[in-house]
Write a protein that holds these residues in place. Structure first.
Motif, mmCIF file in Angstrom:
data_model
loop_
_atom_site.group_PDB
_atom_site.id
_atom_site.type_symbol
_atom_site.label_atom_id
_atom_site.label_comp_id
_atom_site.label_asym_id
_atom_site.label_seq_id
_atom_site.Cartn_x
_atom_site.Cartn_y
_atom_site.Cartn_z
ATOM 1 N N THR A 1 99.135 45.943 42.006
ATOM 2 C CA THR A 1 98.703 44.642 41.499
ATOM 3 C C THR A 1 98.271 44.810 40.052
ATOM 4 O OG1 THR A 1 97.929 44.007 43.718
ATOM 5 C CG2 THR A 1 97.151 42.686 41.851
ATOM 6 N N ILE A 2 98.932 44.091 39.139
ATOM 7 C CA ILE A 2 98.655 44.185 37.704
ATOM 8 C C ILE A 2 97.988 42.894 37.260
ATOM 9 C CG2 ILE A 2 99.644 44.528 35.412
ATOM 10 C CD1 ILE A 2 102.057 45.849 36.766
ATOM 11 N N ALA A 3 96.792 43.024 36.703
ATOM 12 C CA ALA A 3 96.051 41.859 36.218
ATOM 13 C C ALA A 3 95.757 42.050 34.732
ATOM 14 C CB ALA A 3 94.753 41.673 37.004
ATOM 15 N N TYR A 4 96.490 41.332 33.894
ATOM 16 C CA TYR A 4 96.266 41.419 32.447
ATOM 17 C C TYR A 4 95.017 40.640 32.053
ATOM 18 C CZ TYR A 4 101.005 43.260 31.898
ATOM 19 O OH TYR A 4 102.139 44.028 31.965
ATOM 20 N N GLN A 5 94.389 41.099 31.004
ATOM 21 C CA GLN A 5 93.286 40.349 30.415
ATOM 22 C C GLN A 5 93.854 39.076 29.786
ATOM 23 O OE1 GLN A 5 90.923 42.669 27.714
ATOM 24 N NE2 GLN A 5 90.185 40.870 26.606
ATOM 25 N N PRO A 6 93.285 37.918 30.075
ATOM 26 C CA PRO A 6 93.810 36.667 29.497
ATOM 27 C C PRO A 6 93.767 36.701 27.967
ATOM 28 C CG PRO A 6 92.265 36.207 31.272
ATOM 29 C CD PRO A 6 92.149 37.670 30.984
ATOM 30 N N VAL A 7 94.848 36.274 27.346
ATOM 31 C CA VAL A 7 94.930 36.253 25.881
ATOM 32 C C VAL A 7 95.643 34.980 25.442
ATOM 33 C CG1 VAL A 7 94.934 38.761 25.601
ATOM 34 C CG2 VAL A 7 97.111 37.542 25.899
ATOM 35 N N GLN A 8 95.469 34.664 24.184
ATOM 36 C CA GLN A 8 96.242 33.593 23.575
ATOM 37 C C GLN A 8 97.556 34.200 23.099
ATOM 38 O OE1 GLN A 8 95.547 30.317 23.310
ATOM 39 N NE2 GLN A 8 93.608 30.578 24.414
ATOM 40 N N GLY A 9 98.674 33.679 23.595
ATOM 41 C CA GLY A 9 99.955 34.204 23.173
ATOM 42 C C GLY A 9 100.585 35.087 24.231
ATOM 43 N N ASN A 10 101.500 35.943 23.785
ATOM 44 C CA ASN A 10 102.338 36.738 24.674
ATOM 45 C C ASN A 10 101.586 37.939 25.234
ATOM 46 O OD1 ASN A 10 104.490 39.131 24.918
ATOM 47 N ND2 ASN A 10 105.530 37.186 25.305
ATOM 48 N N LEU A 11 101.684 38.149 26.565
ATOM 49 C CA LEU A 11 100.972 39.251 27.206
ATOM 50 C C LEU A 11 101.508 40.612 26.756
ATOM 51 C CD1 LEU A 11 100.602 38.042 30.917
ATOM 52 C CD2 LEU A 11 98.774 38.344 29.240
ATOM 53 N N THR A 12 102.821 40.741 26.674
ATOM 54 C CA THR A 12 103.405 42.023 26.272
ATOM 55 C C THR A 12 102.989 42.384 24.857
ATOM 56 O OG1 THR A 12 105.310 41.816 27.749
ATOM 57 C CG2 THR A 12 105.579 43.243 25.829
ATOM 58 N N TRP A 13 102.986 41.402 23.952
ATOM 59 C CA TRP A 13 102.582 41.675 22.568
ATOM 60 C C TRP A 13 101.114 42.084 22.508
ATOM 61 C CZ3 TRP A 13 104.353 43.380 18.379
ATOM 62 C CH2 TRP A 13 103.694 43.207 17.161
ATOM 63 N N SER A 14 100.290 41.467 23.316
ATOM 64 C CA SER A 14 98.867 41.844 23.326
ATOM 65 C C SER A 14 98.698 43.276 23.813
ATOM 66 C CB SER A 14 98.061 40.881 24.203
ATOM 67 O OG SER A 14 98.318 41.079 25.583
ATOM 68 N N TRP A 15 99.523 43.682 24.784
ATOM 69 C CA TRP A 15 99.467 45.056 25.279
ATOM 70 C C TRP A 15 99.927 46.033 24.201
ATOM 71 C CZ3 TRP A 15 103.348 48.711 26.230
ATOM 72 C CH2 TRP A 15 102.934 49.833 26.958
ATOM 73 N N LEU A 16 101.009 45.703 23.503
ATOM 74 C CA LEU A 16 101.503 46.558 22.427
ATOM 75 C C LEU A 16 100.476 46.688 21.305
ATOM 76 C CD1 LEU A 16 105.172 45.214 22.242
ATOM 77 C CD2 LEU A 16 104.502 47.546 22.897
ATOM 78 N N CYS A 17 99.690 45.646 21.103
ATOM 79 C CA CYS A 17 98.679 45.647 20.038
ATOM 80 C C CYS A 17 97.377 46.322 20.457
ATOM 81 C CB CYS A 17 98.390 44.215 19.588
ATOM 82 S SG CYS A 17 99.775 43.404 18.747
ATOM 83 N N GLY A 18 97.313 46.818 21.687
ATOM 84 C CA GLY A 18 96.100 47.477 22.154
ATOM 85 C C GLY A 18 94.977 46.524 22.481
ATOM 86 N N GLN A 19 95.338 45.300 22.888
ATOM 87 C CA GLN A 19 94.341 44.266 23.142
ATOM 88 C C GLN A 19 94.127 43.997 24.628
ATOM 89 O OE1 GLN A 19 92.692 42.721 20.343
ATOM 90 N NE2 GLN A 19 93.698 44.525 19.477
ATOM 91 N N GLN A 20 94.394 45.019 25.468
ATOM 92 C CA GLN A 20 94.275 44.829 26.912
ATOM 93 C C GLN A 20 93.206 45.739 27.523
ATOM 94 O OE1 GLN A 20 95.375 42.755 29.204
ATOM 95 N NE2 GLN A 20 96.515 41.483 27.763
ATOM 96 N N ALA A 21 92.070 45.832 26.846
ATOM 97 C CA ALA A 21 90.998 46.698 27.347
ATOM 98 C C ALA A 21 90.467 46.236 28.706
ATOM 99 C CB ALA A 21 89.857 46.745 26.336
ATOM 100 N N GLY A 22 90.616 44.941 29.003
ATOM 101 C CA GLY A 22 90.116 44.412 30.275
ATOM 102 C C GLY A 22 91.166 44.354 31.369
ATOM 103 N N MET A 23 92.300 44.982 31.149
ATOM 104 C CA MET A 23 93.384 44.974 32.129
ATOM 105 C C MET A 23 93.022 45.824 33.348
ATOM 106 S SD MET A 23 97.231 46.221 31.230
ATOM 107 C CE MET A 23 98.557 46.301 32.407
ATOM 108 N N HIS A 24 93.394 45.363 34.546
ATOM 109 C CA HIS A 24 93.130 46.094 35.784
ATOM 110 C C HIS A 24 94.437 46.324 36.534
ATOM 111 C CE1 HIS A 24 88.670 46.062 36.142
ATOM 112 N NE2 HIS A 24 88.785 45.044 35.308
ATOM 113 N N ILE A 25 94.589 47.530 37.068
ATOM 114 C CA ILE A 25 95.743 47.850 37.909
ATOM 115 C C ILE A 25 95.227 48.472 39.194
ATOM 116 C CG2 ILE A 25 97.897 49.146 38.124
ATOM 117 C CD1 ILE A 25 98.035 49.190 35.062
#
Length: 301
Positions: free
Chosen positions: A229-253
């Motif tokens: 189960t992959i739960a991304y941290q909510p962001v404005q804009g594209n989830l993949t781009w936020s992950w590439l930018c290192g903006q997923q500190a609150g992501m849970h797997i």
């Protein structure tokens, strides 16, 4: 120290893409001779070449992990694993699907725990430069995903993807593999949820046939069902781009290793109505639990 702490997020994202592109290009060049050998119509040579491609792809995943550590500081996500992976064993993975990043995220978190993963891919992806031919060389199953209208015109198309699944799983019997299936068949969006009238809040309805075919073809080979189960941290804009930018500190797997019920392995999903009903109930139970888990995880982000 992660470069994302010092660089603007867009620069971090661009550098991550550049490094990942350079990495996959390098390993593709290393793999290319074995891809050529994979074309030879000799079964033993094809199997050996495919195995070499898988080994090189595993090194590629390890290289990507170093890139993530440099750019993002190791794993961005909080990863919890319930259960124990067995060495040199095959696994069947099911996961929700929210972003393109899911693919490399799964490679990352499963690396070192289970054999190199093979995804069920859309047929169109075989034409993507580098990625398509590499996935073909490693025996990824390419699914045609026919529309209901096309199946209505030609009912034979309904079983085409199931036969593709069975052929791929027959190959995996020769060496351990991790078979990864996004049961939703496509990425989740609220618009798709509404259009398909999914009964789940955070998921699309699961597709059952491919999973049943994989279990029917290879069920006794799997050491367990890996429920991711992959739960991304909510962001404005594209989830993949936020992950590439290192903006997923609150992501849970969340990763849970489950036993596969014996009565879900050998049934005839297409020809046995009782088995089909029982199989759907089993998968729907897993999906309802996943939907509830996603709701809890998102509350704490």
């Amino acid at each position: 120290m992660a470069l994302s702490k010092f660089l603007p997020k867009h620069i971090t994202g661009i550098l991550t893409v550049v490094l990942m592109t350079t990495c996959i290009t390098f390993w593709f060049v290393v793999m290319l001779p074995f891809i050529v050998l994979r074309l030879l119509p000799v079964h033993r040579v094809q199997r050996w070449a495919s195995g070499r491609c898988v080994a090189i792809a595993t090194w590629w995943v390890g290289s990507n992990k170093r890139i993530y550590a440099l750019m993002h500081g190791g794993q961005q996500a909080t990863v919890n694993i319930r259960g124990q992976f067995k060495p040199h064993s095959s696994y069947l993975v099911i996961s929700n699907h929210s972003a393109w990043a899911d693919i490399v995220v799964l490679f990352d978190v499963l690396h070192g725990h289970s054999p190199f993963g093979r995804f069920f891919l859309k047929q169109q992806l075989i034409w993507v430069p580098i990625v398509g031919v590499v996935c073909w060389a490693m025996d990824f199953p390419f699914m045609k995903r026919h529309s209901r209208q096309a199946i209505a015109k030609n009912p034979a198309l309904a079983t085409q993807d199931l036969e593709t699944t069975r052929r791929a799983c027959a190959v995996y019997k020769e060496s351990p593999a991790t078979v990864i299936n996004f049961l939703e068949g496509t990425r989740f969006t609220p618009a798709k949820q509404a259009k398909t009238k999914s009964p789940y809040k955070h998921l699309l309805s699961p597709k059952y046939g491919g999973l049943s075919a994989a279990l029917n073809a290879m069920g006794e080979q799997f050491a367990g069902l890996v429920n991711v189960t992959i739960a991304y941290q909510p962001v404005q804009g594209n989830l993949t781009w936020s992950w590439l930018c290192g903006q997923q500190a609150g992501m849970h797997i969340e990763i849970e290793i489950l036993d596969i019920p014996a009565d879900m392995v050998a049934g005839d999903f297409g020809g046995d109505p009782a088995f089909k009903t029982a199989f759907k109930q089993w998968v729907n139970g897993l999906w309802a639990d996943k939907d509830a888990l996603l709701a809890r995880l998102k509350q704490h982000q």
